[in-house]
Scaffold this active site. Structure first.
Site, PDB file in Angstrom:
ATOM      1  N   HIS B 180       1.194  -1.736  -0.058  1.00 36.49           N
ATOM      2  CA  HIS B 180       0.164  -0.377  -0.030  1.00 36.49           C
ATOM      3  C   HIS B 180       1.277   1.205  -0.204  1.00 36.49           C
ATOM      4  O   HIS B 180       1.506   1.981   0.887  1.00 36.49           O
ATOM      5  CB  HIS B 180      -1.011   0.101   0.675  1.00 36.49           C
ATOM      6  CG  HIS B 180      -1.508   1.251   1.470  1.00 36.49           C
ATOM      7  ND1 HIS B 180      -2.922   1.107   1.077  1.00 36.49           N
ATOM      8  CD2 HIS B 180      -1.217   3.112   1.898  1.00 36.49           C
ATOM      9  CE1 HIS B 180      -3.205   2.515   1.606  1.00 36.49           C
ATOM     10  NE2 HIS B 180      -2.271   3.097   2.137  1.00 36.49           N
ATOM     11  N   ASP B 305     -10.673  -3.081  -4.969  1.00 38.98           N
ATOM     12  CA  ASP B 305     -10.598  -1.786  -3.021  1.00 38.98           C
ATOM     13  C   ASP B 305     -12.311  -1.869  -3.187  1.00 38.98           C
ATOM     14  O   ASP B 305     -12.054  -0.671  -2.882  1.00 38.98           O
ATOM     15  CB  ASP B 305      -9.583  -0.933  -3.597  1.00 38.98           C
ATOM     16  CG  ASP B 305      -9.027  -0.114  -2.532  1.00 38.98           C
ATOM     17  OD1 ASP B 305      -9.167  -0.719  -1.701  1.00 38.98           O
ATOM     18  OD2 ASP B 305      -8.686   0.913  -2.329  1.00 38.98           O
ATOM     19  N   HIS B 309     -18.348   1.261   3.803  1.00 35.54           N
ATOM     20  CA  HIS B 309     -18.671   2.208   4.967  1.00 35.54           C
ATOM     21  C   HIS B 309     -20.079   2.106   4.921  1.00 35.54           C
ATOM     22  O   HIS B 309     -20.779   2.496   4.127  1.00 35.54           O
ATOM     23  CB  HIS B 309     -18.084   3.524   4.585  1.00 35.54           C
ATOM     24  CG  HIS B 309     -16.342   3.391   5.123  1.00 35.54           C
ATOM     25  ND1 HIS B 309     -15.954   2.949   5.751  1.00 35.54           N
ATOM     26  CD2 HIS B 309     -15.800   3.769   3.622  1.00 35.54           C
ATOM     27  CE1 HIS B 309     -14.629   2.801   5.542  1.00 35.54           C
ATOM     28  NE2 HIS B 309     -14.608   2.881   4.632  1.00 35.54           N
ATOM     29  N   PHE B 323     -12.543   6.829   4.220  1.00 34.48           N
ATOM     30  CA  PHE B 323     -12.018   6.801   2.308  1.00 34.48           C
ATOM     31  C   PHE B 323     -12.868   5.224   1.937  1.00 34.48           C
ATOM     32  O   PHE B 323     -13.054   4.285   2.672  1.00 34.48           O
ATOM     33  CB  PHE B 323     -10.575   6.582   2.381  1.00 34.48           C
ATOM     34  CG  PHE B 323      -9.612   7.662   2.494  1.00 34.48           C
ATOM     35  CD1 PHE B 323      -9.642   9.095   2.007  1.00 34.48           C
ATOM     36  CD2 PHE B 323      -8.908   8.454   3.804  1.00 34.48           C
ATOM     37  CE1 PHE B 323      -8.935   9.692   2.052  1.00 34.48           C
ATOM     38  CE2 PHE B 323      -8.620   9.344   4.476  1.00 34.48           C
ATOM     39  CZ  PHE B 323      -8.660   9.900   3.131  1.00 34.48           C
ATOM     40  N   GLY B 324     -12.691   5.503   0.412  1.00 30.39           N
ATOM     41  CA  GLY B 324     -13.229   4.112   0.334  1.00 30.39           C
ATOM     42  C   GLY B 324     -14.741   3.707  -0.639  1.00 30.39           C
ATOM     43  O   GLY B 324     -15.756   4.695  -0.081  1.00 30.39           O
TER      44      GLY B 324
END
Lengths: 316, 427
Positions: B180, B305, B309, B323-324
Site C-alpha cells: 500500500h 479495492d 462504509h 475513505f473508500g
C-alpha cells in the site's frame, strides 16, 4: 432594495456574480446609515428566526452576526459545540435537523471542516450562511473588506490589494481573492512559500516571496493571522525568522503612499504577522472593518431571509 | 458426477486475439472439454446462444470488514456481492479489527466464506504483527493455512528494513508482498493536491506521496528478488517508475481500481464524500495514463479495492467521512459500459485484467482460464442487457458508490461457481 438576491444560501464568493456582490454592498451601505441612527433597529426580519451554529471559536464574526440579526428584529438562538448534544455524540447533521424542526429561517454556520455548510444546505430549506468553513471560504468577511475598501477609495476596480500571511490555511484569503478579482481589483499574495503556494496564481492572483516587490505600488495591505491551530507541521523555522522576513512593519507602511489602507480580519497575533506599532499607522482601518461587518451581515441576512428565491434551489 | 454442457459460448481466444464460438463441458467442478462442438448425451445442456462466456472474475483487493466492523460488510455479504458481480474468487484484505495476522485468523476467514457459499474468499495476511509495521507476522504459517499474499493494506510499511526482510522472507514461501504505497509522512491530505484542492480548502496530498513509496519498494524488490505487487496505483509518475522497473526485470506487478480508471478530479463534486477514496481521485492526465498503462501492460490487473462504509459514515462533510468506495457488484459491467463500449479499452484487455492475469500473479493455477482441467468458475455475459446501479441491485451491505443511479449496458446473466449454475437474480 427592490432587487432580490434570489438565492437560498451564501456559501462563498466563488459562485456568486459581480452584480450580486454589488447589490450586497449597496444594501450594506444603506444598513450602515441605519446603524448611525439613535435607534439602531428596523423591523425588517420581525418574526424570523436565525440560528447561530459556531463550532469554532469566534468573537467578531459571531457578535457581528448576532448584532446584525437583532438590528433587523429577528429572533436568534445559539448552538455551540461546547454546550450542545454534540458533546454526547450527536452529529452536526442531526443537530441541524433537530433545530430546524423547531422552525428556523436561517442558519449561520462556522465549522473547521471545508464544505460542511454546503453539505448541510442540502438537508434544509432554511438559508445557510457560511461564517467560515475550514480553509475554504468566509464570504461575509470578504464582503466587509470590500465594503471598507470601497468606502475609502470610492471604488474597488483597478486597485492593487496585497494579502500577506498564511494564505494556505486562510478562508478569508480565498473569499477575498474571488471577490476582489470579480470586482476588478488586482490581488497579490505574499508570505513564505509553504504558506503561499504557487497554485494560487492559477486562481488569478500574483504570488510574491519578496516583501519589497510585493508592497511596491499597493493600495491596500491586508494582513492575515498566522493560524497556529492549523499549523500541524513546520511551515517556517521560527516566529523570529517570520517577523524578520515576512511581517508587515510600520517602516514598511511608511515607505508607501499616504493613502494606503492597512487591514486585518482579526484576530491579530501582535508581533507576528503585524508589529503592534502598526496600530499607530494613520490608515489602519482594522476597527472600521469590524463596524462594517455588522452592516454587511445585515445586508446578507436581509437578502437571504426576506428575499425571494428561485424555486429550484429548494430541497424536497 | 454431474455434467453440464455449455453450448454456443462466445469465448475470447487470447492467443489469436479473436472471439470464437465454443462448447464447454463441465464435470463436477472442473472443465473437462472445450471444443467447437462437444456432444455428450449424459450432460445437462445450457445453450447460451452466442453470449460471452468468460472465466469467473478474480478480484485481488476487497475489504470485507469481518471481524470487527460487520455493520459495514461481512464475509457473507461481501462474498455474495462479489459473486453477484461475476467474481468467483476474491482476495480479502487483512485490515480488519483485529487484523488477519495469524493462522487462526486466516482459518476463520476461509471457514466463514465456505459457510456462506458464495464467491471463494482467499485471505491476504498482514506483513507485520498487528499491521503495525514493526515485526514480521507468521507469513509461512498463514501461507500454509491458505493466505495467498501479504499486505499491511491501509498502511505502508514505513520501516525500510522491515519491508526488506518481508520481501526476502517471502521468497521461501513463494508468495507475494503487496504494498500500500503511501508515504503519509508527506501529508495528511484528503484530496489529490492540485489547484482544486487549494481552491476548495481541502488538505491535499500530492502524487509524490505514492511515488516515493513505489520507488522505495521497487528498490527493495530489486535488492531482494522478492515478488512485489503494488496496490491501487493512481498516478502517472508511479507508472513511469513501475515501467522502468519492469524493463529492468524487477519482480513487480501492479493493479488499478475501476474508480481511478473512470473518475477525474476535474469532473467531480469535491465536497461529496462518496468520492472520498484513498488514493484520491486524481487528474484527467493521471486517468489517461492509467488507461494507457493498462493497455501497454505496465498495469497488470484491475482490482476493486471494494471498501464498504455504512451510509451514515458517508452522510457527512468531506473531512469527517472515511475513505473508500464499493464496486464488487457492478465494476465489470461499469467498465465494459464506460470503456469497452466506447472503444477506449478492448474487451480482451479488460477480461485479461480480471481473470488470468490476477491468477498468474497470485499463482492460482487452477483458475482464470477456460481450458481443460481448470475449475468450472465461469460467467455468462450479455453485452446488450442494461441495468441501473441501484441500492436494491447492490448485494453489499453498504451502498457507498458515486455510481448510484448510473445506467450501464452489459450485464452478467449467469454465474457458474465450481460447476454450480446460478442466475444472476438469484444471487
Amino acid at each position: 432594495m427592490q432587487k432580490g438576491l434570489r438565492r437560498k444560501d451564501l456559501l462563498g464568493l466563488k459562485d456568486i456574480t459581480k452584480e450580486e456582490i454589488e447589490l450586497l454592498l449597496e444594501t450594506a451601505f444603506s444598513m450602515k446609515e441605519v446603524l448611525k441612527r439613535p435607534i439602531k433597529k428596523i423591523p425588517t426580519l420581525r418574526g424570523k428566526t436565525i440560528c447561530f451554529m459556531f463550532f469554532e471559536p469566534s468573537t467578531r464574526t459571531r457578535s457581528s452576526f448576532e448584532l446584525a440579526a437583532k438590528r433587523l428584529s429577528a429572533d436568534t438562538i445559539n448552538v455551540s459545540s461546547s454546550q450542545s448534544a454534540l458533546l454526547k455524540g450527536e452529529t452536526v447533521l442531526d443537530t441541524l435537523l433537530n433545530v430546524d424542526a423547531m422552525g428556523i429561517d436561517a442558519f449561520v454556520i462556522r465549522h473547521a471542516s471545508s464544505g460542511l455548510p454546503h453539505f448541510l444546505s442540502r438537508h434544509t430549506n432554511a438559508s445557510i450562511i457560511n461564517a467560515g468553513d475550514g480553509m475554504h471560504e468566509h464570504p461575509t468577511q470578504a464582503l466587509l473588506d470590500m465594503m471598507t475598501i470601497k468606502e475609502k477609495f470610492g471604488k474597488i476596480e483597478g486597485l492593487n490589494v496585497l494579502i500577506a500571511g498564511d494564505v494556505r490555511h486562510s478562508r478569508v484569503a480565498r473569499s477575498n481573492i474571488y471577490g476582489l478579482l470579480k470586482m476588478g481589483a488586482h490581488v497579490r499574495l505574499f508570505g513564505p512559500p509553504p504558506l503561499v503556494p504557487r497554485e494560487f496564481e492559477k486562481l488569478g492572483a500574483r504570488v510574491f516571496y519578496d516583501k519589497n516587490k510585493a508592497l511596491d505600488g499597493v493600495d491596500v495591505v491586508m494582513g492575515l493571522r498566522i493560524q497556529k491551530e492549523r499549523l500541524k507541521e513546520s511551515f517556517f523555522p521560527s516566529i523570529r525568522e517570520y517577523r524578520k522576513f515576512f511581517a508587515i512593519t510600520p517602516d514598511d507602511i511608511e515607505k508607501l503612499s499616504d493613502n494606503v489602507l492597512l487591514m486585518h480580519p482579526g484576530p491579530v497575533n501582535w508581533g507576528v504577522e503585524m508589529d503592534y506599532d502598526i496600530m499607530k499607522v494613520k490608515n489602519n482601518v482594522i476597527l472600521e472593518q469590524v463596524t462594517n461587518g455588522v452592516a454587511v451581515r445585515m445586508s446578507v441576512l436581509y437578502h437571504l431571509i426576506s428575499g425571494e428565491r428561485d424555486n429550484e434551489e429548494d430541497i424536497n | 458426477m454431474k455434467k453440464i454442457l455449455i453450448k454456443n459460448a462466445k469465448v475470447l481466444d487470447f492467443e489469436k486475439g479473436k472471439e470464437i464460438l465454443r462448447d464447454v463441458l463441465i464435470e463436477g467442478d472442473t472443465i473437462v472439454d472445450v471444443k467447437e462442438s462437444v456432444l455428450d448425451e449424459n450432460a445437462e445442456v445450457l445453450d447460451i446462444e452466442g453470449k460471452y462466456l468468460f472465466p469467473g472474475l478474480i478480484d485481488a483487493h476487497a475489504h470485507f470488514r469481518e471481524p470487527g466492523e460487520e455493520y459495514k460488510e461481512d464475509i457473507k455479504s461481501g462474498s455474495r456481492a462479489a459473486l453477484h458481480g461475476g467474481v468467483t474468487t476474491v482476495l480479502a484484505m487483512p485490515n480488519t479489527k483485529p487484523p488477519l495476522d495469524s493462522r487462526a485468523m486466516i482459518d476463520f476467514v476461509i471457514e466463514r466464506a465456505k459457510e456462506a457459499g458464495y464467491a471463494e474468499v482467499l485471505p491476504v495476511g498482514t506483513i507485520t504483527k498487528g499491521r503495525e509495521g514493526e515485526e514480521l507476522a507468521e507469513i509461512g504459517d498463514m501461507k500454509e493455512g491458505g493466505a495467498v499474499a501479504f499486505s499491511d493494506d491501509g498502511s505502508w510499511v514505513r520501516n525500510s528494513s522491515v519491508m526488506r526482510r518481508a520481501l526476502e522472507y517471502s521468497i521461501a514461501f513463494d508468495t507475494v508482498i503487496i504494498s500500500h504505497a503511501e508515504d503519509s509522512s508527506l501529508s495528511h491530505g484528503i484530496a489529490h493536491e492540485s489547484v482544486l484542492s487549494y481552491e476548495m480548502g481541502l488538505e491535499g496530498y500530492p502524487a509524490q506521496q505514492e511515488e516515493i513509496a513505489v520507488f522505495r519498494d521497487i528498490k527493495l524488490a530489486e535488492l531482494t528478488g522478492g515478488r512485489l505487487h503494488i496496490a491501487h496505483v493512481s498516478s502517472s509518475g508511479s507508472l513511469k517508475i513501475i515501467k522502468d522497473a519492469k524493463e529492468r526485470g524487477v519482480n513487480v506487478t501492479c493493479e488499478v481500481t475501476p474508480n481511478h480508471l473512470l473518475l477525474a478530479q476535474e469532473e467531480i463534486d469535491l465536497f461529496n464524500p462518496l468520492y472520498k477514496v484513498n488514493p484520491p481521485v486524481r487528474s484527467r492526465n493521471d486517468r489517461a495514463s492509467l488507461l494507457n498503462a493498462l493497455k501497454d501492460g505496465t498495469i497488470d490487473i484491475i482490482a476493486t479495492d471494494h471498501a464498504p462504509h455504512n451510509w451514515y459514515e458517508k452522510e457527512t462533510d468531506f473531512n469527517s467521512a472515511p475513505f473508500g468506495m464499493i464496486s464488487l457488484d457492478f465494476y465489470f459491467s461499469l467498465l465494459y459500459s464506460e470503456l469497452v463500449s466506447n472503444n477506449k479499452l478492448s474487451l480482451f484487455d479488460l477480461v485479461a485484467a480480471v481473470t488470468y492475469k490476477p491468477a498468474e500473479i497470485f499463482k492460482l493455477k487452477d483458475r482464470g482460464r477456460i481450458a481443460k482441467g481448470f475449475l468450472a468458475d465461469l460467467v455468462v455475459f450479455d453485452p446488450r442487457k442494461e441495468f441501473v446501479i441501484t441500492e436494491e441491485f447492490i448485494r453489499s451491505k453498504s451502498k457507498n458508490t458515486p455510481f448510484l443511479g448510473k445506467k450501464v449496458k452489459g450485464s452478467f446473466v449467469k454465474v457458474i461457481k465450481k460447476g454450480r449454475v446460478l442466475d444472476i437474480e438469484e444471487i
